[in-house]
Design an enzyme around this catalytic site. Structure first.
Site, PDB file in Angstrom:
ATOM      1  N   CYS A  34      46.751  46.191  39.775  1.00 54.28           N
ATOM      2  CA  CYS A  34      46.484  45.494  38.509  1.00 54.28           C
ATOM      3  C   CYS A  34      45.560  46.328  37.609  1.00 54.28           C
ATOM      4  O   CYS A  34      45.997  47.334  37.081  1.00 54.28           O
ATOM      5  CB  CYS A  34      45.936  44.090  38.778  1.00 54.28           C
ATOM      6  N   HIS A  77      48.971  41.685  43.016  1.00 52.57           N
ATOM      7  CA  HIS A  77      47.805  41.695  43.909  1.00 52.57           C
ATOM      8  C   HIS A  77      48.183  41.504  45.374  1.00 52.57           C
ATOM      9  O   HIS A  77      48.129  40.372  45.868  1.00 52.57           O
ATOM     10  CB  HIS A  77      46.851  40.572  43.507  1.00 52.57           C
ATOM     11  N   GLU A 118      46.446  42.088  47.822  1.00 55.12           N
ATOM     12  CA  GLU A 118      45.250  41.677  48.572  1.00 55.12           C
ATOM     13  C   GLU A 118      45.047  40.163  48.546  1.00 55.12           C
ATOM     14  O   GLU A 118      44.216  39.639  49.284  1.00 55.12           O
ATOM     15  CB  GLU A 118      44.008  42.406  48.031  1.00 55.12           C
TER      16      GLU A 118
END
Lengths: 293, 196
Positions: free
Chosen positions: B79, B170, B172
């Site tokens: 991002c 994302h 994560e």
């Protein structure tokens, strides 16, 4: 594809971590905040210190002002609605703000019910003084929590009290047995499932920022040490002598909160911070933190 | 075990550290340029690219990370991290690291209410990745030598150029660690090549 999911709403707050969110009252202030490294701005007609001074009913900002701020910067723009005022919140969502603060800084519109925040695509942040308030707001759909502190005072004492209390309650819950957890859920007035999640993970299920009284770089660093994921600065920046310098210094102190040489360097010759208020001298009716429990 | 740094100036650092650990690596939060020396790879996380870019300039990370990249060590930008890696930003904004030959549009899907999650086919993966897009950027153009690994509605959202990897979304924020696993593989390959 799905919009407005829990992951998308909470994730937005995760991206703000380690950052400073600044109150601004104009497009020009928003540009100063962005240039100084703010991760988001909160568009307001008056900062909390001025709301205190002005008295009367404080409401959602003029949509024109919010739109001007949105046009001025590329970072996220937040705006406040009154506690329980779901129409103000719908208006803010329609304007396209990135986050709504259902805030005790404004005059509450409902003394019983908070907004059902699960009914919105846009995420909400809410204030809390302790674990009970935080988990109730999360159950209502808040995707981010901040300490209430005592807004507009430039006095960090209440934010410290709230952050310390929340962290100590979380540590206590972590060590509880199942039977104690059932009882604690009842005592705190929170859903058992959320409390169980805190018990297992040792943290709130959402990001937790500090707010309400941060006035200096050292204040911001102190809150980070106490466990805040980031910092809101309300009146502290644009009520100081040199907003640009203050804003940059608070951003750096938040990132490097354990580097005291750096905090000393950025704090040098900053000029006068906002004047501030002794909270003990405020009358009970002047406290904002008791709104919306 | 490869040691992967996560640039910790601002943004979703702890989530990446968790994903690195789950993928079988050692994660380190990086706040100072000196820490880059003993890393095998680096993640530039999601956050606010304007904030991260400013702090990188202030603390000397621009030159230091370019040196890290020159040594062939893998870098993954997610991002905001993708924006920071790009050689060109749409709208004429000044680029940050200028490492990866991609042109990136910021906030390309709109504001937060337009943020979304979706299942995404990724080249080389058997099953889709659950991809979370938050005020996400996308890749408008890629240069030669950039491999497109995933697209969403025709727009490029995951790409690799040798030791550089960039995603609009994302990884994560989910429990799927395959992209972190890919970074670890890239770090292992680079370490093996360097010692050979």
């Amino acid at each position: 594809m799905e919009t407005g999911t829990t992951k998308v709403k909470r994730g937005m707050a995760e991206m703000q971590k380690g950052g400073v969110i600044m109150d601004v009252m104009s497009a020009e202030q928003a540009r100063i905040a962005e240039a100084a490294g703010a991760v988001a701005v909160m568009a307001l007609e008056k900062v909390p210190a001025d709301i205190r001074a002005a008295g009367g009913v404080a409401r959602m900002a003029d949509p024109y002002l919010i739109e001007e701020v949105m046009k001025a910067v590329t970072i996220p723009v937040m705006a406040k609605c009154r506690i329980g005022h779901f129409v103000e919140a719908k208006v803010l969502e329609a304007l396209g703000v990135d986050y709504i603060d259902e805030s005790e800084v404004l005059t509450p519109a409902d003394e019983v019910y908070h907004i059902d925040k699960t009914q919105f695509t846009v995420p909400f942040v809410c204030g809390a003084r302790d674990l009970g308030e935080a988990l109730r707001r999360i159950q209502e759909g808040a995707s981010m929590i901040r300490t209430k502190g005592e807004p507009g005072t430039g006095n960090i004492v209440e934010a410290v009290r709230h952050m310390r209390l929340m962290m100590s309650q979380i540590r206590k819950v972590q060590n509880m047995s199942p039977d104690e957890l059932y009882h604690e859920a009842k005592t705190l007035g929170v859903p058992y499932n959320l409390l169980l999640e805190v018990h297992k993970t040792g943290r709130l299920p959402v990001v937790n920022f500090a707010a309400g009284g941060v006035a200096t770089p050292a204040d911001a660093a102190l809150m980070m040490h106490l466990g805040a994921d980031g910092v809101f600065v309300g009146s502290g920046i644009f009520k100081s002598d040199n907003p640009e310098k203050f804003a940059r210094a608070i951003v750096e102190a938040t990132t490097h909160y354990d580097d005291y040489d750096l905090i000393a360097r950025v704090s040098r010759n900053l000029g006068t911070p906002m004047k501030g208020l002794d909270i003990a001298k405020l009358d009970e009716t002047q406290l904002m933190q008791v709104r919306g429990v | 075990m490869p040691k992967i740094g996560v640039l910790a100036l601002q943004g979703a650092v702890s989530e990446h550290l968790d994903s690195i650990r789950l993928a079988g690596g050692e994660g380190v939060a990086v706040k100072r340029v000196e820490q880059l020396a003993d890393l095998d790879g680096l993640i530039i996380p999601g956050g606010e690219s304007t904030t991260i870019g400013k702090l990188m300039r202030k603390y000397g990370f621009i030159e230091a990370i370019r040196g890290f990249s020159d040594a062939g060590k893998p870098i993954f930008g997610t991002c905001a991290g993708m924006i920071v890696l790009a050689r060109k930003l749409e709208g004429g904004e000044e680029p940050h690291l200028s490492l990866m030959d991609i042109t990136v549009a910021r906030n390309a899907f709109g504001r937060q209410r337009e943020s979304f999650e979706t299942d995404l086919e990724v080249k080389g993966f058997d099953t889709p990745v659950r991809a979370v897009f938050i005020r996400a950027p996308l890749i408008r153009e890629v240069g030669e030598g950039v491999e497109v690994l995933a697209t969403f509605r025709g727009e490029i959202v995951l790409a690799r150029q040798g030791h550089l990897l960039a995603s609009s979304f994302h990884p994560e924020l989910t429990s799927d660690t395959r992209l972190h696993g890919l970074l670890l593989d890239m770090a292992r390959q680079r370490a093996a090549a360097a010692s050979a």
